[in-house]
Structures are given as C-alpha cells and as structure tokens.
Scaffold this active site. Structure first.
Site, PDB file in Angstrom:
ATOM      1  N   ASP A 258      38.838  28.614  50.783  1.00 44.77           N
ATOM      2  CA  ASP A 258      38.591  28.358  49.360  1.00 44.77           C
ATOM      3  C   ASP A 258      37.250  29.014  49.078  1.00 44.77           C
ATOM      4  O   ASP A 258      36.214  28.530  49.566  1.00 44.77           O
ATOM      5  CB  ASP A 258      38.526  26.850  49.108  1.00 44.77           C
ATOM      6  CG  ASP A 258      38.275  26.531  47.652  1.00 44.77           C
ATOM      7  OD1 ASP A 258      37.545  27.298  46.987  1.00 44.77           O
ATOM      8  OD2 ASP A 258      38.799  25.524  47.161  1.00 44.77           O
ATOM      9  N   HIS A 259      37.259  30.113  48.349  1.00 48.23           N
ATOM     10  CA  HIS A 259      36.017  30.887  48.251  1.00 48.23           C
ATOM     11  C   HIS A 259      34.890  30.121  47.561  1.00 48.23           C
ATOM     12  O   HIS A 259      33.722  30.455  47.721  1.00 48.23           O
ATOM     13  CB  HIS A 259      36.257  32.263  47.602  1.00 48.23           C
ATOM     14  CG  HIS A 259      36.433  32.242  46.117  1.00 48.23           C
ATOM     15  ND1 HIS A 259      37.587  31.840  45.499  1.00 48.23           N
ATOM     16  CD2 HIS A 259      35.588  32.581  45.109  1.00 48.23           C
ATOM     17  CE1 HIS A 259      37.450  31.950  44.182  1.00 48.23           C
ATOM     18  NE2 HIS A 259      36.244  32.397  43.919  1.00 48.23           N
TER      19      HIS A 259
ATOM     20  N   HIS B 160      39.523  24.496  44.072  1.00 52.11           N
ATOM     21  CA  HIS B 160      38.086  24.610  43.808  1.00 52.11           C
ATOM     22  C   HIS B 160      37.488  23.320  43.222  1.00 52.11           C
ATOM     23  O   HIS B 160      36.467  22.835  43.680  1.00 52.11           O
ATOM     24  CB  HIS B 160      37.797  25.757  42.838  1.00 52.11           C
ATOM     25  CG  HIS B 160      38.471  27.055  43.199  1.00 52.11           C
ATOM     26  ND1 HIS B 160      38.596  27.491  44.482  1.00 52.11           N
ATOM     27  CD2 HIS B 160      39.074  28.006  42.425  1.00 52.11           C
ATOM     28  CE1 HIS B 160      39.225  28.663  44.498  1.00 52.11           C
ATOM     29  NE2 HIS B 160      39.534  28.990  43.255  1.00 52.11           N
TER      30      HIS B 160
HETATM   31  C1  BG6 Z   1      40.632  32.145  41.709  1.00 50.74           C
HETATM   32  C2  BG6 Z   1      41.670  31.964  40.637  1.00 50.74           C
HETATM   33  O1  BG6 Z   1      40.875  31.297  42.783  1.00 50.74           O
HETATM   34  O2  BG6 Z   1      39.339  31.860  41.165  1.00 50.74           O
HETATM   35  C3  BG6 Z   1      41.375  32.843  39.441  1.00 50.74           C
HETATM   36  O3  BG6 Z   1      42.949  32.283  41.151  1.00 50.74           O
HETATM   37  C4  BG6 Z   1      39.951  32.633  38.963  1.00 50.74           C
HETATM   38  O4  BG6 Z   1      42.302  32.597  38.390  1.00 50.74           O
HETATM   39  C5  BG6 Z   1      38.964  32.713  40.108  1.00 50.74           C
HETATM   40  O5  BG6 Z   1      39.684  33.622  37.995  1.00 50.74           O
HETATM   41  C6  BG6 Z   1      37.572  32.315  39.666  1.00 50.74           C
HETATM   42  O6  BG6 Z   1      36.657  32.548  40.699  1.00 50.74           O
HETATM   43  P1  BG6 Z   1      35.139  32.844  40.403  1.00 50.74           P
HETATM   44  O7  BG6 Z   1      34.497  32.951  41.761  1.00 50.74           O
HETATM   45  O8  BG6 Z   1      35.089  34.121  39.617  1.00 50.74           O
HETATM   46  O9  BG6 Z   1      34.625  31.682  39.612  1.00 50.74           O
END
Ligand code: BG6
Length: 483
Positions: free
Chosen positions: A178-179, A241
C-alpha cells in the site's frame, strides 16, 4: 549498504507503474548498493519487446525522474534487465521463465533468491499465483512476493486470491503493498503519537472529539474509467489507504517498533472494528459522483463508463472501534476525485473545554500528508492589547533540502521487501477486517441501487464534493475542519 543478491520477476513490466515508480526506485536502490552486481530483473508482459527495448525503456524512466544522471551508471544498471513476452495463462511461458530465472541466477550468483512482483491488472493475480506454484517457479534461497492493490474486490475474492498465493508463499513472504504506508507523513504518525507526553497523554476518548481523514484529488478518473467502474472510491481508496491511516491513528501503543509488535497492536485494534449496520450506513455514509462542467465530462460520460453507472467517485463515512485509546471516538473519512485541490490530511479535533477565559474551541492537531509534509497544532495565548484569546499554529515543517531527501514511497517499500521488513505492509488478518467493513457498506449501497432509487448526489467538480457529506457527523456542532 549490504548488496542483496536476487532475481526479480516482474509481472507487468511494460506498465505505467513499472515505468513511473518501480524502475526509478530500483535504480536508486542500485545507487545505494542494496542491489548491485548480483541482481537481475525479468520484466514480463504481453507486448513483444526485446531485452534491448526494455533497457531503453528503463533508461527513459530514470531520465524522466532524475535531474542529474550518470549515463554509464544507467547503462550498467539497465544491463541487468531482461524481457520475456508472456501470456499469463500459457503454461509454456512459465517453463521458459523458470529457465531464464535459473540461468540469470547462475550468471549473477543470485543464490536462489526470488522476488516476484505482481504489477499488472489484478484480474490476473490469481492465475499467476497458481502457475508460480504449479510450475515451481520459486527458488532455493528466499522467496518473496509483492502484491499490488486491489487485493480482491470483496472478502470472498480476497480469500480466494490469498488461498492461491499461500499455496506457494508463507504469510511472512507475502508483501501486500500500500504505497501510502511508504509516505513520509504516514510513517510519522506513530512517532508523533508516542514520543511526546503532551500528545501521547491526550490521544484518547477523554480529549478527542473526532478524527477526520481527507484524501482529496484534483484529477478525475482520466483514462482509468474501465478499472474504476469495477472499483469506486470505497474500494479504490478506503479499503486500503484510508483504513491503513485510520489504523495508525487508533491503534494501541506497540510494545516496540518491530514489525511483529506493530502488527500485533494493529490486530488488537482491528478485532474491535465495528462493522456498520444499515441504519448507521444510511446516517453516516455518503457517496457521490462528479458532475460535468463547461470544460469537463461528468463521471457518467467519461470513456469506458456506463452512462447509468452507480460507481461512486466520492465516499465519506464513519469508522469506530471498541478498543484502543480512541475507543468510541468517531473517525470520519472522505475521499473523492475532482476536488478543489489535491490534499491528503488528517485533523484530530480536540474536545471543547470550559476555561476561565470562556469556552475554548477548535484546538486541533493536523497532519498534512500531501502535497506538503507538515504537522500543525493549535496553541492559544492572550491577545496583545485587547481582551480575548489568540490562536496560533505551531508548525512542524521540512526544509527544501530535507524534502529533497525524502525517498518516494515505492523506493522505501521496495527497500523494505528486499531487507525483509514487513512493518509497512498489510497482513492478511488486517485486510480481512477492512474487507468485512467495506462489504457491509457495498451491500447496503447495492440494495439501494437495486431499489432503483440510489441516493448518489452529483457534485460540482473542483469544489469540496457533495454537500451531503457535511451531515454525516454524530454531533450537531461537528463539521469538517478542512473546508
Ligand atoms: C491509488 C488509486 O491507489 O492512489 C488512485 O488507485 C489514486 O485512484 C492514487 O489516484 C492516489 O495516490 P496519491 O499518492 O497520488 O495520493
């Protein structure tokens, strides 16, 4: 840094994620020496690329993300990349892949270590996992697998996928990525909570009125309408997230900061997650879709989106636990596409107290995750020349130089996989609880859809989402702090 030998097999090697995130992250780890002489990457995808073409792509990816680069370093790095055109359903291809991994292992003395990375369309994850097992792709050293989100689309499909993966990998070899858990300010939540008595001692239901998590995006679904129709905001952002952030905000203090202790504390909290019933969902949850404007499409008119779609591009709701320091405290979340601005932030709203100076209100602790990294806390003092209280923010910010040192989330998480640190990855027991919650909400919304009168407000793009989200609070005076 110690050089860790490995052969990485990347499913989805021609994709956007590999290009934008994984290749640059691997390059940085190469520069730091974590992977160096003894590694090879086999990138697979359907397209008929050659090794040379892949290496050009890898080189482009590094140039696009780095201002200053040493061409010799890039070519040396790219020379470790190999391409195999691969149809995920074709058994023969796994046999070839196994042989290639074996040959590269010998060539680079990779000691039988294998790192599999699933970075392609999630509908293929199960098939790949099954073939890894049937065609015995694992090596004689360590074996680890990184699985991108979404891990399933409900509890039943997540369970099925987990079964397919655990046929070849043990739980401690599976890294569900989960980034958000690689983001600087998300990693700052536990140190903020537990290292200062001023904060630690008020982080409880006696002092916190509610917690608010906002993950807002300026962008719409863009070219991802097809994927998004199978997902929606709840599955795309909340199931992973938002829930990870909430877990870090609400978990009890871990015994220490080892991966085992952190997961134990998370598990304790999540066992007490309240699964909302239909009444709660009706009162405290809102979904919405962005409407069109003179210059932009409504969600329903985006490419690959059904014109009668009930998929939500906005979701807000409430999460509660019966255990942990904030047991019983409402934790509100909202997330949506086509908001006023990109803003990921957390507001901890303290209770209003009576003071000798009158009622003190809105003392908050705010953690801004994106686009800035920042924490601010309200501090009150006296006004200088008139009676009354003056409110100021105490800021915790980063200098430009410090921000430049912050690695991208993917680099951090790939590093952790390679050194076998599972702290910032999702365990199966956690994921299961998240899905139970999401399934309850999805099922209430599905029922509404079937009734033919779903309540899906169309919100004006580039503002704050549907106004209905202002009415989800339990307390009549509560409101979104970020407005
Ligand atoms: C991803 C989603 O996991 O996270 C996307 O699939 C979303 O829809 C993105 O745009 C948002 O990530 P960040 O790091 O740009 O807030």
């Amino acid at each position: 840094m110690k050089n860790i030998p490995l052969v990485m097999i990347l499913f989805g090697g021609s994709g956007d994620l590999a290009h934008r995130k994984l290749y640059p992250a691997l390059f940085n780890l190469y520069e730091q020496g974590l992977i160096h002489d003894n590694f090879a990457v086999i990138a697979t995808a359907r397209r008929p690329w050659s090794h040379e073409y892949l290496r050009e792509q890898v080189s482009d990816a590094i140039h696009e993300t780095h201002e200053v680069v040493d061409e010799n370093e890039i070519s040396a790095f790219a020379s470790h990349f190999y391409y195999q055109s691969h149809d995920v359903t074709n058994v023969e291809h796994y046999v070839t892949l196994k042989q290639l991994a074996h040959d590269l292992d010998e060539k680079y003395s990779a000691q039988g270590n294998r790192l599999f990375y699933m970075a392609m369309a999630p509908r293929f994850f199960g098939t790949i996992a099954t073939h890894i097992n049937d065609q015995h792709l694992t090596g004689s050293g360590f074996n680890r697998i990184v699985v991108e989100k979404p891990f399933g689309r409900d509890l039943a499909s997540a369970e099925e996928l987990n079964k397919q993966i655990t046929a070849s990998f043990k739980e401690n070899e599976i890294f569900r990525i989960d980034h958000y858990l690689g983001k600087e300010m998300v990693q700052n939540i536990l140190p903020l909570r537990f290292t200062n008595p001023l904060i630690k001692n008020i982080w409880n239901s006696d002092n916190i009125q509610n917690i608010q998590v906002t993950l807002a995006e300026r962008l719409g679904v863009e070219a991802r309408g097809g994927y998004y129709e199978t997902s929606g905001a709840l599955r795309d952002m909340v199931q992973n997230h938002i829930f990870q952030i909430i877990t870090l905000l609400a978990m009890p203090e871990p015994k220490d900061i080892s991966a085992a202790s952190i997961h134990e504390a998370k598990k304790k909290l999540l066992d007490s997650l309240i699964i909302p019933d239909k009444d709660v969902i009706k009162k405290h949850f809102v979904r919405g879709q962005y409407a069109g404007s003179d210059t932009t499409f409504a969600y329903k008119n985006e490419p690959n989106v059904d014109e009668n779609s009930t998929t939500e591009t906005f979701a807000a709701g409430e999460v509660k636990f019966t255990e942990g320091p904030v047991a019983g405290v409402p934790i509100y979340f909202r997330t949506g596409k086509e908001f006023k601005e990109k803003k990921n932030r957390i507001d901890i709203v303290l209770k209003h107290i009576n003071t000798p100076y009158g009622k003190a209100h809105s003392n908050n602790i705010t953690i801004v995750i994106d686009p800035k990294s920042e924490i601010f806390i309200t501090i009150n003092g006296k006004r200088i020349s008139e009676p009354g209280i003056r409110r100021e923010n105490l800021d915790y910010t980063f200098s430009k130089e410090e921000l430049a040192q912050v690695p991208d989330g993917y680099e951090r998480l790939l590093h952790d996989v390679i050194v076998n640190d599972s702290t910032n990855f999702t365990e199966w027991s956690e994921l299961k609880r998240y899905w139970q919650f999401i399934d309850a909400v999805e099922s209430a919304w599905d029922e509404e859809n079937k009734s033919g009168k779903p309540d899906i407000p169309q919100y004006i793009p580039y503002r704050m989402g549907p106004k209905e989200a202002n009415d989800i609070f339990e307390c009549a005076t509560a409101h979104w702090i970020y407005e």
